[in-house]
Write an enzyme that holds these catalytic residues in place. Sequence first.
Site, PDB file in Angstrom:
ATOM      1  N   HIS A 152      17.646  18.003  18.340  1.00 27.90           N
ATOM      2  CA  HIS A 152      18.542  17.492  17.299  1.00 27.90           C
ATOM      3  C   HIS A 152      19.245  18.662  16.637  1.00 27.90           C
ATOM      4  O   HIS A 152      18.614  19.649  16.251  1.00 27.90           O
ATOM      5  CB  HIS A 152      17.744  16.705  16.244  1.00 27.90           C
ATOM      6  CG  HIS A 152      17.394  15.319  16.673  1.00 27.90           C
ATOM      7  ND1 HIS A 152      16.887  14.373  15.806  1.00 27.90           N
ATOM      8  CD2 HIS A 152      17.471  14.712  17.883  1.00 27.90           C
ATOM      9  CE1 HIS A 152      16.684  13.240  16.468  1.00 27.90           C
ATOM     10  NE2 HIS A 152      17.024  13.417  17.730  1.00 27.90           N
ATOM     11  N   TYR A 185      17.614   9.997   6.433  1.00 29.26           N
ATOM     12  CA  TYR A 185      16.911   9.882   5.147  1.00 29.26           C
ATOM     13  C   TYR A 185      17.816   9.117   4.183  1.00 29.26           C
ATOM     14  O   TYR A 185      18.956   9.536   3.958  1.00 29.26           O
ATOM     15  CB  TYR A 185      16.603  11.257   4.579  1.00 29.26           C
ATOM     16  CG  TYR A 185      15.675  12.097   5.412  1.00 29.26           C
ATOM     17  CD1 TYR A 185      16.131  12.832   6.510  1.00 29.26           C
ATOM     18  CD2 TYR A 185      14.316  12.154   5.099  1.00 29.26           C
ATOM     19  CE1 TYR A 185      15.267  13.602   7.273  1.00 29.26           C
ATOM     20  CE2 TYR A 185      13.439  12.919   5.868  1.00 29.26           C
ATOM     21  CZ  TYR A 185      13.919  13.641   6.948  1.00 29.26           C
ATOM     22  OH  TYR A 185      13.063  14.391   7.703  1.00 29.26           O
ATOM     23  N   PRO A 231       5.464  13.876   3.670  1.00 31.45           N
ATOM     24  CA  PRO A 231       6.129  13.915   4.986  1.00 31.45           C
ATOM     25  C   PRO A 231       7.656  14.006   4.903  1.00 31.45           C
ATOM     26  O   PRO A 231       8.316  14.131   5.929  1.00 31.45           O
ATOM     27  CB  PRO A 231       5.696  12.602   5.636  1.00 31.45           C
ATOM     28  CG  PRO A 231       5.342  11.711   4.504  1.00 31.45           C
ATOM     29  CD  PRO A 231       4.816  12.595   3.420  1.00 31.45           C
ATOM     30  N   LYS A 243       6.937  18.686   7.433  1.00 31.73           N
ATOM     31  CA  LYS A 243       6.382  20.047   7.479  1.00 31.73           C
ATOM     32  C   LYS A 243       4.913  20.105   7.882  1.00 31.73           C
ATOM     33  O   LYS A 243       4.402  21.191   8.149  1.00 31.73           O
ATOM     34  CB  LYS A 243       6.534  20.708   6.097  1.00 31.73           C
ATOM     35  CG  LYS A 243       7.992  21.022   5.742  1.00 31.73           C
ATOM     36  CD  LYS A 243       8.633  21.913   6.768  1.00 31.73           C
ATOM     37  CE  LYS A 243      10.105  22.157   6.505  1.00 31.73           C
ATOM     38  NZ  LYS A 243      10.747  22.810   7.670  1.00 31.73           N
ATOM     39  N   TYR A 259      14.816  23.108   6.540  1.00 33.22           N
ATOM     40  CA  TYR A 259      14.385  22.022   7.431  1.00 33.22           C
ATOM     41  C   TYR A 259      14.039  22.570   8.828  1.00 33.22           C
ATOM     42  O   TYR A 259      13.029  22.187   9.416  1.00 33.22           O
ATOM     43  CB  TYR A 259      15.483  20.963   7.543  1.00 33.22           C
ATOM     44  CG  TYR A 259      14.999  19.635   8.083  1.00 33.22           C
ATOM     45  CD1 TYR A 259      14.884  19.408   9.459  1.00 33.22           C
ATOM     46  CD2 TYR A 259      14.634  18.592   7.230  1.00 33.22           C
ATOM     47  CE1 TYR A 259      14.420  18.203   9.957  1.00 33.22           C
ATOM     48  CE2 TYR A 259      14.173  17.369   7.727  1.00 33.22           C
ATOM     49  CZ  TYR A 259      14.070  17.194   9.089  1.00 33.22           C
ATOM     50  OH  TYR A 259      13.593  15.990   9.578  1.00 33.22           O
TER      51      TYR A 259
HETATM   52  C1  PHB Z   1       8.614  10.831  12.025  1.00 31.51           C
HETATM   53  O1  PHB Z   1       9.337  10.821  13.052  1.00 31.51           O
HETATM   54  O2  PHB Z   1       7.508  10.241  11.976  1.00 31.51           O
HETATM   55  C2  PHB Z   1       9.112  11.577  10.807  1.00 31.51           C
HETATM   56  C3  PHB Z   1      10.327  12.235  10.865  1.00 31.51           C
HETATM   57  C4  PHB Z   1      10.778  12.938   9.744  1.00 31.51           C
HETATM   58  C5  PHB Z   1       9.994  12.966   8.603  1.00 31.51           C
HETATM   59  C6  PHB Z   1       8.763  12.290   8.556  1.00 31.51           C
HETATM   60  C7  PHB Z   1       8.323  11.587   9.659  1.00 31.51           C
HETATM   61  O3  PHB Z   1      10.433  13.644   7.506  1.00 31.51           O
END
Ligand code: PHB
Length: 388
Positions: free
Chosen positions: A72, A200, A292, A296, A383
């Site tokens: 990505h 997000y 989450p 990280k 990130y």
């Molecule tokens: C996930 O793919 O489970 C995932 C992706 C990004 C995050 C948290 C979980 O910030």
Amino acid sequence: MRTQVCIIGGGPSGLLLSELLYRHGIDSVVLERQSRTHVLGRIRAGVLEFGTVELLRRAGVGARMDRQGIIHDGIVVAAEGRAFRVDFRQHVGKQVMVYGQTEITQDLYDAADARDGRIIHGVDAVTLNDLETDAPWVSYGLDGTTERIDCDFVAGCDGFHGVSRRSIPARVLREYEKVYPFGWLGVLSETPPASDEVLYANHPDGFALCSMRNTALSRYYIQTSLDDHVDNWSDQAFWDTLRRRLPAHIADTMITGPSIEKSIAPLRSYVAEPMRWGRLFLAGDAAHIVPPTGAKGLNLAASDIHYLFSAISAYYDGDPDLLDTYSDRALARVWNAIRFSWWFTERMHRFPGQTGIEQRLQEAEIAYLEQSEFAQKSLAENYVGMPY
Ligand code: PHB
Ligand code: APR
């Protein structure tokens, strides 16, 4: 039994350390409380920093990741019905890899099996002894008998609920914790992802996240209250709530389906200092927990293992100094990731009792992120992961 490094915990941290040590000619034994099936049944995040990808390749377990992982170039941020990209390649010249933690753990187990690595499952009553001497030893129960392992070092890779952190004297251990007043309800579904990149979404009703494991397996989360329960949520209720929190052009086109996994996870920030006590070295969730939001958890485990492997291998190569700096080096990177995860969590979630102006301030912060190259560079470098 004798080994050079006794590793407590057969999750990603312990397995990765064991593999790196083996490739440097250093012997280890992994003690794991659960069965291998149980360990591999855990559903965890799957966004890998570029440093984690490089470390897995260095450990010799990157082949399937390179074949099946998805690169990505950025993420999508949404608020007020709009969505915009933060392009990591454009801002910091780096990318991330989407590849499930379950797959990483499987790859590590396969590599250990290929070398007849010593991983002992189903242990109990693990105790760490003489950590302040140069001859520590570990005892554990297995099938009703008590066994002993003499070693040079103990690696505490046994997660938040493990025995290792609790083996550091209370007079020495410093703990820092922040519990967030909400959780994440997560769903895994065999459907194509709603967004090509991790999305997000800030919404007045609460946070939502769209992710994936591959192009046919999607992972979604919605913020939920701490007293909520999975049984309160039908699949339809989940999809309806998720769609309400996403921009219309995504909500109206996403393909939903039956959940194949559904669970609620709490959010907390936690750090234990120091990450070393005598010949015991903590790594991964044994030492820290991040919300989450910044993806990280696994990536911090990887950087801990990078520092710990460097220190232990240097010791056996004749230079003991890195052992003394392990905790400070690991914690410096941990605290920055804790900060970033806290920053992102605070801006993307609706807090209980949040007032109108606080919602508008979040939206203004996200609008600034949308407009500012410098704000996006800052998010991007955090990130993709700060350098080790
Ligand atoms: C996930 O793919 O489970 C995932 C992706 C990004 C995050 C948290 C979980 O910030
Ligand atoms: N003895 C032996 N094994 C133990 C003990 C014990 N007393 N206590 C816990 N364990 C095992 C657990 O069963 C688990 O398999 O230690 C392992 C710790 O693994 P994780 O909790 O996955 O922690 P870590 O390896 O540091 O990986 C961090 O996992 O939980 C996610 O979000 C987290 O992505 C991050 C990653």
